[in-house]
Design a protein around this motif. Structure first.
Motif, PDB file in Angstrom:
ATOM      1  N   ASP A  53       0.867  -1.183   0.000  1.00  8.32           N
ATOM      2  CA  ASP A  53       0.000   0.000   0.000  1.00  8.32           C
ATOM      3  C   ASP A  53       0.906   1.237   0.000  1.00  8.32           C
ATOM      4  O   ASP A  53       1.042   1.941   0.993  1.00  8.32           O
ATOM      5  N   TYR A  54       1.530   1.496  -1.135  1.00  5.61           N
ATOM      6  CA  TYR A  54       2.594   2.489  -1.243  1.00  5.61           C
ATOM      7  C   TYR A  54       2.056   3.927  -1.215  1.00  5.61           C
ATOM      8  O   TYR A  54       0.892   4.198  -1.518  1.00  5.61           O
ATOM      9  N   ARG A  55       2.939   4.856  -0.867  1.00  2.00           N
ATOM     10  CA  ARG A  55       2.596   6.282  -0.847  1.00  2.00           C
ATOM     11  C   ARG A  55       2.455   6.822  -2.275  1.00  2.00           C
ATOM     12  O   ARG A  55       3.121   6.350  -3.188  1.00  2.00           O
ATOM     13  N   MET A  56       1.584   7.839  -2.411  1.00  2.00           N
ATOM     14  CA  MET A  56       1.290   8.374  -3.746  1.00  2.00           C
ATOM     15  C   MET A  56       1.167   9.888  -3.713  1.00  2.00           C
ATOM     16  O   MET A  56       1.001  10.500  -2.649  1.00  2.00           O
ATOM     17  N   PRO A  57       1.239  10.515  -4.918  1.00  2.00           N
ATOM     18  CA  PRO A  57       1.019  11.954  -5.035  1.00  2.00           C
ATOM     19  C   PRO A  57      -0.427  12.307  -4.670  1.00  2.00           C
ATOM     20  O   PRO A  57      -1.283  11.423  -4.648  1.00  2.00           O
ATOM     21  N   PRO A  58      -0.702  13.595  -4.415  1.00  2.00           N
ATOM     22  CA  PRO A  58       0.231  14.714  -4.544  1.00  2.00           C
ATOM     23  C   PRO A  58       1.158  14.908  -3.346  1.00  2.00           C
ATOM     24  O   PRO A  58       2.123  15.645  -3.443  1.00  2.00           O
ATOM     25  N   ASP A  59       0.854  14.235  -2.236  1.00  2.00           N
ATOM     26  CA  ASP A  59       1.669  14.433  -1.035  1.00  2.00           C
ATOM     27  C   ASP A  59       3.009  13.706  -1.113  1.00  2.00           C
ATOM     28  O   ASP A  59       3.998  14.162  -0.536  1.00  2.00           O
ATOM     29  N   HIS A  60       3.032  12.584  -1.831  1.00  2.00           N
ATOM     30  CA  HIS A  60       4.244  11.760  -1.865  1.00  2.00           C
ATOM     31  C   HIS A  60       4.551  11.340  -3.304  1.00  2.00           C
ATOM     32  O   HIS A  60       4.282  10.210  -3.701  1.00  2.00           O
ATOM     33  N   PRO A  61       5.120  12.243  -4.106  1.00  2.00           N
ATOM     34  CA  PRO A  61       5.464  11.900  -5.487  1.00  2.00           C
ATOM     35  C   PRO A  61       6.700  11.020  -5.543  1.00  2.00           C
ATOM     36  O   PRO A  61       7.281  10.643  -4.508  1.00  2.00           O
ATOM     37  N   TYR A  62       7.116  10.689  -6.776  1.00  2.00           N
ATOM     38  CA  TYR A  62       8.344   9.925  -7.001  1.00  2.00           C
ATOM     39  C   TYR A  62       9.503  10.565  -6.249  1.00  2.00           C
ATOM     40  O   TYR A  62       9.633  11.782  -6.210  1.00  2.00           O
ATOM     41  N   PRO A  63      10.339   9.737  -5.561  1.00  2.00           N
ATOM     42  CA  PRO A  63      10.404   8.265  -5.605  1.00  2.00           C
ATOM     43  C   PRO A  63       9.765   7.568  -4.404  1.00  2.00           C
ATOM     44  O   PRO A  63      10.143   6.438  -4.092  1.00  2.00           O
ATOM     45  N   ALA A  64       8.813   8.223  -3.718  1.00  2.00           N
ATOM     46  CA  ALA A  64       8.273   7.659  -2.479  1.00  2.00           C
ATOM     47  C   ALA A  64       7.686   6.269  -2.680  1.00  2.00           C
ATOM     48  O   ALA A  64       7.965   5.340  -1.910  1.00  2.00           O
ATOM     49  N   GLY A  65       6.838   6.094  -3.719  1.00  2.00           N
ATOM     50  CA  GLY A  65       6.224   4.788  -3.951  1.00  2.00           C
ATOM     51  C   GLY A  65       7.241   3.719  -4.259  1.00  2.00           C
ATOM     52  O   GLY A  65       7.149   2.585  -3.760  1.00  2.00           O
ATOM     53  N   LEU A  66       8.232   4.051  -5.062  1.00  2.00           N
ATOM     54  CA  LEU A  66       9.291   3.094  -5.398  1.00  2.00           C
ATOM     55  C   LEU A  66      10.112   2.757  -4.159  1.00  2.00           C
ATOM     56  O   LEU A  66      10.490   1.589  -3.950  1.00  2.00           O
ATOM     57  N   ASP A  67      10.374   3.747  -3.325  1.00  2.00           N
ATOM     58  CA  ASP A  67      11.090   3.497  -2.067  1.00  2.00           C
ATOM     59  C   ASP A  67      10.331   2.501  -1.201  1.00  2.00           C
ATOM     60  O   ASP A  67      10.930   1.597  -0.589  1.00  2.00           O
ATOM     61  N   ASP A  68       8.994   2.657  -1.137  1.00  2.00           N
ATOM     62  CA  ASP A  68       8.184   1.745  -0.326  1.00  2.00           C
ATOM     63  C   ASP A  68       8.250   0.316  -0.866  1.00  2.00           C
ATOM     64  O   ASP A  68       8.333  -0.653  -0.087  1.00  2.00           O
ATOM     65  N   CYS A  69       8.217   0.178  -2.177  1.00  2.00           N
ATOM     66  CA  CYS A  69       8.305  -1.163  -2.779  1.00  2.00           C
ATOM     67  C   CYS A  69       9.672  -1.786  -2.486  1.00  2.00           C
ATOM     68  O   CYS A  69       9.765  -2.992  -2.218  1.00  2.00           O
ATOM     69  N   MET A  70      10.719  -0.985  -2.546  1.00  2.00           N
ATOM     70  CA  MET A  70      12.061  -1.464  -2.199  1.00  2.00           C
ATOM     71  C   MET A  70      12.102  -1.942  -0.756  1.00  2.00           C
ATOM     72  O   MET A  70      12.648  -3.015  -0.441  1.00  2.00           O
ATOM     73  N   THR A  71      11.520  -1.152   0.132  1.00  2.00           N
ATOM     74  CA  THR A  71      11.519  -1.498   1.554  1.00  2.00           C
ATOM     75  C   THR A  71      10.875  -2.848   1.801  1.00  2.00           C
ATOM     76  O   THR A  71      11.402  -3.693   2.535  1.00  2.00           O
ATOM     77  N   VAL A  72       9.729  -3.070   1.166  1.00  2.00           N
ATOM     78  CA  VAL A  72       9.003  -4.327   1.380  1.00  2.00           C
ATOM     79  C   VAL A  72       9.759  -5.490   0.754  1.00  2.00           C
ATOM     80  O   VAL A  72       9.876  -6.568   1.361  1.00  2.00           O
ATOM     81  N   TYR A  73      10.283  -5.313  -0.442  1.00  2.00           N
ATOM     82  CA  TYR A  73      11.034  -6.399  -1.089  1.00  2.00           C
ATOM     83  C   TYR A  73      12.237  -6.803  -0.240  1.00  2.00           C
ATOM     84  O   TYR A  73      12.482  -8.007  -0.028  1.00  2.00           O
ATOM     85  N   LEU A  74      12.985  -5.846   0.251  1.00  2.00           N
ATOM     86  CA  LEU A  74      14.170  -6.160   1.061  1.00  2.00           C
ATOM     87  C   LEU A  74      13.775  -6.868   2.350  1.00  2.00           C
ATOM     88  O   LEU A  74      14.493  -7.758   2.822  1.00  2.00           O
TER      89      LEU A  74
END
Length: 331
Positions: free
Chosen positions: A142-163
């Motif tokens: 359930d990643y963060r999204m714009p307008p409050d959290h644009p790129y790279p926030a969502g990608l960072d969240d996916c990285m966090t979960v994968y790791l």
């Protein structure tokens, strides 16, 4: 004079207005899905700095998505729970019947919604349906999204979960998937893992993927009025990118250098899908780099495919085969 006329540009053509019927070979359910569903599409978007305006658009469209997911009816899964992984919310979903020796593997699923819609319970229900279709355990971000959290926030969240999943699973026991815009993040995740020298998952599922935020492919012109559910998202893409170059591979994975490595990939699309060019060009780019990749295209399908219709089961079967092959090779 020919009905097909040369337009003002020497390399463009003007196509006459035509009526496009649904192919007769489709099931009745699939034919109904070709009726345009874009009446709720915003005719205009707010300015990029109009945060309140974007929140209003997101709230309105999420209400529609919530209604649509409720129409899916009861989705029977063994369990579906929310938890936090290093401050990132995820949904752990286990189907009632898991396929084969699936207890040693997991699907990291990244929800769709144009990179700004579909959070929370909507993501949970969409991922639960996916888990039921493929018979595999799913971890939905359930990643963060714009307008409050644009790129790279969502990608960072996916990285966090994968790791974090690497603490529970061997990388070869993980596959990455997503829906539409979620597949943008899924492909970008693979590229970022590769670039940082981290273990790659065993495979990637890109079902009608948004891998070109510049919308440069042919189908963005030819299918703009044929796709029953999707419209140009260029303004949304600019909001998400927050000033970064849309051609950067972490924003538009299609433009990556795949000769540096990637993972086996399954792609799907339909002949009326606005993102058809994305799937076709991504497939060619992977094959050019000698990356194992397969492409499945359904006749007449729009962006959302034929979910629930008999035609959709053909794609689900291909996905289940692909997952089984990837995880078997990981044993």
């Amino acid at each position: 004079m020919s009905d097909l006329q040369t337009a003002s540009s020497s390399d463009a053509i003007q196509v006459p207005a035509i009526t496009v019927p649904a192919p007769t070979h489709l099931s009745q359910m699939a034919r109904m899905m070709l009726t345009p569903q874009k009446s709720s599409t915003p005719s205009t978007y707010p300015g990029l700095n109009d945060t309140r305006g974007w929140h209003n658009v997101i709230s309105t469209f999420n209400e529609l998505m919530s209604y649509m997911t409720k129409q899916l009816g009861e989705i029977n899964v063994q369990s579906s729970s929310r938890r936090m992984i290093n401050n990132v919310p995820v949904f752990d979903i286990v189907p009632i019947e898991e396929s084969g020796n699936s207890t040693n593997g997991i699907i990291l699923d990244i929800h769709g919604g144009a990179l700004i819609f579909g959070a929370g319970e909507i993501a949970q229900k969409m991922s639960a349906k996916f888990a039921m279709q493929i018979g595999r355990r799913v971890c939905s971000v359930d990643y963060r999204m714009p307008p409050d959290h644009p790129y790279p926030a969502g990608l960072d969240d996916c990285m966090t979960v994968y790791l974090a999943l690497l603490n529970e699973y061997d990388a070869r026991e993980i596959l990455v998937s997503g829906a539409s815009a979620g597949r943008n993040l899924a492909a970008a995740l693979i590229l970022r893992l590769r670039d940082e020298g981290l273990p790659l998952p065993s495979g990637l599922i890109l079902k009608t993927p948004e891998v070109d935020l510049t919308e440069s492919g042919d189908s963005f012109q030819t299918n703009i009025h044929l796709d029953s559910t999707l419209w140009s998202l260029l303004q949304v893409n600019q909001l998400y990118a927050a000033g970064h170059d849309l051609r950067h591979p972490y924003l538009s994975p299609l433009f990556a250098d795949f000769s540096q490595g990637f993972v086996p990939t399954l792609l799907t699309s339909g002949t009326r899908d606005l993102f058809l060019s994305n799937a076709v060009r991504m497939h060619r780019a992977l094959r050019k780099a000698d990356i194992p990749a397969e492409l499945h295209i359904l006749d007449a399908a729009s962006h959302t495919g034929f979910s629930g219709a008999p035609e959709a089961e053909e794609i689900n079967l291909e996905i289940r085969k692909f997952i089984a092959t990837c995880l078997k090779e990981a044993e």
